[in-house]
Design a protein around this motif. Structure first.
Motif, PDB file in Angstrom:
ATOM      1  N   UNK A  72      56.155  51.963  48.655  1.00 28.31           N
ATOM      2  CA  UNK A  72      56.607  52.619  47.722  1.00 28.31           C
ATOM      3  C   UNK A  72      58.492  52.139  47.316  1.00 28.31           C
ATOM      4  N   UNK A  73      59.217  51.859  48.445  1.00 24.31           N
ATOM      5  CA  UNK A  73      60.483  51.666  48.463  1.00 24.31           C
ATOM      6  C   UNK A  73      60.767  49.983  47.902  1.00 24.31           C
ATOM      7  N   UNK A 108      47.257  51.081  53.863  1.00 20.00           N
ATOM      8  CA  UNK A 108      48.946  50.483  53.513  1.00 20.00           C
ATOM      9  C   UNK A 108      48.948  50.959  52.322  1.00 20.00           C
ATOM     10  N   UNK A 109      47.810  51.301  51.630  1.00 23.65           N
ATOM     11  CA  UNK A 109      48.430  51.889  50.379  1.00 23.65           C
ATOM     12  C   UNK A 109      49.290  53.321  49.942  1.00 23.65           C
ATOM     13  N   UNK A 110      49.749  53.807  50.994  1.00 24.27           N
ATOM     14  CA  UNK A 110      50.143  54.743  50.467  1.00 24.27           C
ATOM     15  C   UNK A 110      51.838  54.471  52.060  1.00 24.27           C
ATOM     16  N   UNK A 127      44.082  58.156  44.797  1.00 17.49           N
ATOM     17  CA  UNK A 127      44.988  58.288  45.833  1.00 17.49           C
ATOM     18  C   UNK A 127      45.336  57.978  46.352  1.00 17.49           C
ATOM     19  N   UNK A 128      46.471  56.528  45.712  1.00 22.69           N
ATOM     20  CA  UNK A 128      47.376  55.476  46.098  1.00 22.69           C
ATOM     21  C   UNK A 128      49.456  56.501  45.157  1.00 22.69           C
ATOM     22  N   UNK A 129      49.583  55.657  46.112  1.00 25.71           N
ATOM     23  CA  UNK A 129      51.134  55.840  44.974  1.00 25.71           C
ATOM     24  C   UNK A 129      51.577  56.074  43.727  1.00 25.71           C
ATOM     25  N   UNK A 130      50.711  55.369  43.473  1.00 22.32           N
ATOM     26  CA  UNK A 130      50.935  54.663  41.731  1.00 22.32           C
ATOM     27  C   UNK A 130      50.478  55.510  40.804  1.00 22.32           C
ATOM     28  N   UNK A 131      49.548  57.053  41.858  1.00 21.51           N
ATOM     29  CA  UNK A 131      49.198  58.159  40.679  1.00 21.51           C
ATOM     30  C   UNK A 131      49.638  58.587  40.307  1.00 21.51           C
ATOM     31  N   UNK A 132      50.063  59.024  38.322  1.00 23.14           N
ATOM     32  CA  UNK A 132      50.829  59.264  37.298  1.00 23.14           C
ATOM     33  C   UNK A 132      52.568  59.226  37.505  1.00 23.14           C
ATOM     34  N   UNK A 146      51.018  40.497  47.411  1.00 25.86           N
ATOM     35  CA  UNK A 146      51.058  42.426  46.783  1.00 25.86           C
ATOM     36  C   UNK A 146      50.319  43.175  46.391  1.00 25.86           C
ATOM     37  N   UNK A 147      48.972  42.854  45.741  1.00 24.47           N
ATOM     38  CA  UNK A 147      47.854  43.943  44.741  1.00 24.47           C
ATOM     39  C   UNK A 147      46.792  43.904  46.014  1.00 24.47           C
ATOM     40  N   UNK A 148      47.166  42.633  47.281  1.00 25.75           N
ATOM     41  CA  UNK A 148      46.129  43.242  48.444  1.00 25.75           C
ATOM     42  C   UNK A 148      46.451  44.105  49.428  1.00 25.75           C
ATOM     43  N   UNK A 149      47.922  44.351  49.408  1.00 25.42           N
ATOM     44  CA  UNK A 149      48.631  45.381  49.970  1.00 25.42           C
ATOM     45  C   UNK A 149      48.723  47.040  49.277  1.00 25.42           C
TER      46      UNK A 149
END
Length: 494
Positions: A181-182, A174-176, A103-108, A165-168
């Motif tokens: 992302x920027x 906050x993860x999205x 569900x995060x911005x890191x998917x794909x 950064x990892x906690x965020x």
């Protein structure tokens, strides 16, 4: 649904709670306010699902090991000197367990690598406070004016920034965030442009998600308002007027009441008490580490004294005393290593706990700011309503009455937006406090358990070193005609 009532007039409905239900059949009252038009609140989505690390004993940030901060490089720009860090995002191939990164911005997301300096990390920290007010933002390493280019400091800061950064990245609120992302993926020009944008302006890479698209705790964004309307960037004059209005409201103390105020008062008392207690524990942990280092130095000097004493004695006694000195030297090294481990595995988590509690207090303060702003908007709205009614009843003031009605509509929209923001931040704070209690209880249990295991291991090693000296001392003859016991080897003194 719970209702918020303005005395003598209409009612505004409060949205349903997402995670923690507000007390039913209670009313939110604004002291001595009148005439608020009915309005429909936005529908709030369900709370985000927290990320669960792969290991049972791992911390939440262990689920984001694919984010790496490395390669600190020092730069000289005229009279300015700074350190840059390489930030890599290496998406994991698989993430087992519920609440993974699907569900995060890191998917794909493709691999990315950017260069960032400390001020960029600090921008992300401050931006998260604005984009997700009420969230418990993970602490960031503090600024330091001196000795900030030593290898030890640079490495410690690199590690702390990586943990931040990892906690965020795994934070459910906050993860999205668009600013995250920027920060992780924007090129240098795009990132500088995003940093230059002021509040309320959109920026970032095209794939970044804005607050409305995230769907977590923020009301849907409406189309851009006309110039000067509700939600438009405030001019300097309007910002000053808003500040004076909120300050006046704060001094007067007539803040809007909500059904959850008693709950938030209880939370604030709990956090304040926890803060004092954890500061005391942190101070004691630092004292133990300091005493451990002093003990290591003391044992080293103790060992040297016994080694010299053994050299001054003859045969068996001298050899035994020399062995005592050598054992003390080994224990000195053991104490130094133990003190360093205590600092890393016990003192540092306690200090981090204190910083996290401060982050909780900041989240509560963000809610107070929204409450203050909402109260000020309601006061302004009632003043505008009274002005409209006065102008309508005065012959020949039709033009002014029309302008006042337009101002009233803008004030109503501003009050609606402040109300929605206040309620959204309140709900986010409640979710965050609940998560804080759950996660920090697990962290404290793990930290204390590891500390006990560390002490057991340390004392076993100490016992073994001292126990090996007992046969040597028992073999030392007390009379000139006494011989060493059979089977006991007396080493030659060095």
């Amino acid at each position: 649904q719970t209702q918020m009532q303005m005395p003598q007039q209409t009612q505004m409905q409060m949205p349903q709670q997402t995670q923690m239900q507000m007390p039913h059949q209670q009313q939110m009252q604004m002291p001595q306010q009148n005439i608020i038009q009915p309005m429909q609140p936005p529908a709030f989505p369900p709370p985000p699902v927290p990320i669960v690390p792969a290991g049972n004993d791992g911390r939440p940030e262990d689920a984001a090991l694919h984010i790496i901060v490395s390669d600190p490089v020092q730069h000289q720009d005229g009279m300015s000197k700074f350190t840059s860090y390489r930030v890599d995002v290496r998406p994991p191939e698989t993430m087992a367990g519920p609440g993974g990164l699907e569900n995060s911005i890191f998917q794909n997301t493709a691999y990315s690598a950017v260069l960032r300096r400390y001020s960029d990390f600090n921008w992300l920290y401050e931006r998260l406070h604005r984009e997700r007010a009420g969230a418990i933002i993970p602490p960031i390493p503090e600024k330091q004016a001196v000795s900030r280019f030593t290898p030890a400091f640079v490495e410690q800061r690199r590690h702390d920034l990586e943990v931040f950064l990892r906690r965020v990245a795994v934070h459910p609120e906050l993860r999205d965030a668009a600013c995250l992302d920027t920060f992780l993926r924007a090129d240098e020009a795009t990132f500088r442009h995003a940093k230059a944008l002021k509040d309320g302006q959109q920026g970032g890479v095209p794939m970044a998600m804005d607050m409305a698209a995230s769907g977590y705790g923020m009301p849907p964004m409406s189309p851009p308002p006309p110039p000067g309307g509700a939600g438009a960037p405030l001019s300097t004059e309007k910002k000053i007027k808003s500040w004076f209005s909120e300050t006046k409201t704060s001094i007067a103390g007539d803040l809007i009441r909500s059904p959850d105020d008693d709950l938030f008062d209880e939370i604030e008392r709990y956090v304040a008490g926890l803060d004092g207690q954890m500061r005391a524990v942190s101070a004691q942990a630092s004292g133990l580490v300091r005493k451990g280092k002093e003990l290591a130095n003391g044992m080293f000097e103790f060992g040297m004294a016994f080694t010299l004493l053994g050299r001054s004695e003859q045969e068996v006694l001298g050899a035994a005393l020399t062995k005592v000195g050598e054992a003390a030297d080994v224990i000195s090294t053991l104490n130094a290593q133990h003190a360093e481990r205590e600092a890393r595995e016990f003192e540092a988590p306690m200090v981090d706990y204190v910083k996290t509690i401060h982050a909780v207090r900041l989240a509560l303060h963000r809610r107070h700011e929204r409450r203050l702003a909402y109260t000020a908007r309601l006061s302004e709205l009632n003043a505008k309503q009274a002005n409209v009614m006065k102008l309508r009843s005065t012959p020949g003031q039709e033009a002014k009455a029309y302008a006042a009605e337009m101002s009233l509509q803008r004030g109503q929209a501003a009050a609606d937006a402040a109300r929605d923001d206040f309620m959204a931040v309140s709900q986010r704070v409640l979710r965050e406090v609940d998560r804080f209690k759950r996660e920090k209880a697990e962290d404290m249990k793990r930290t204390v358990y590891q500390y006990i295991e560390m002490q057991i291991e340390y004392n076993r090693k100490m016992e073994k070193i001292w126990a090996e000296l007992i046969p040597l001392l028992e073999n030392v003859p007390l009379r000139d005609d006494e011989v060493p016991a059979a089977g006991v080897e007396v080493p030659e003194p060095k």
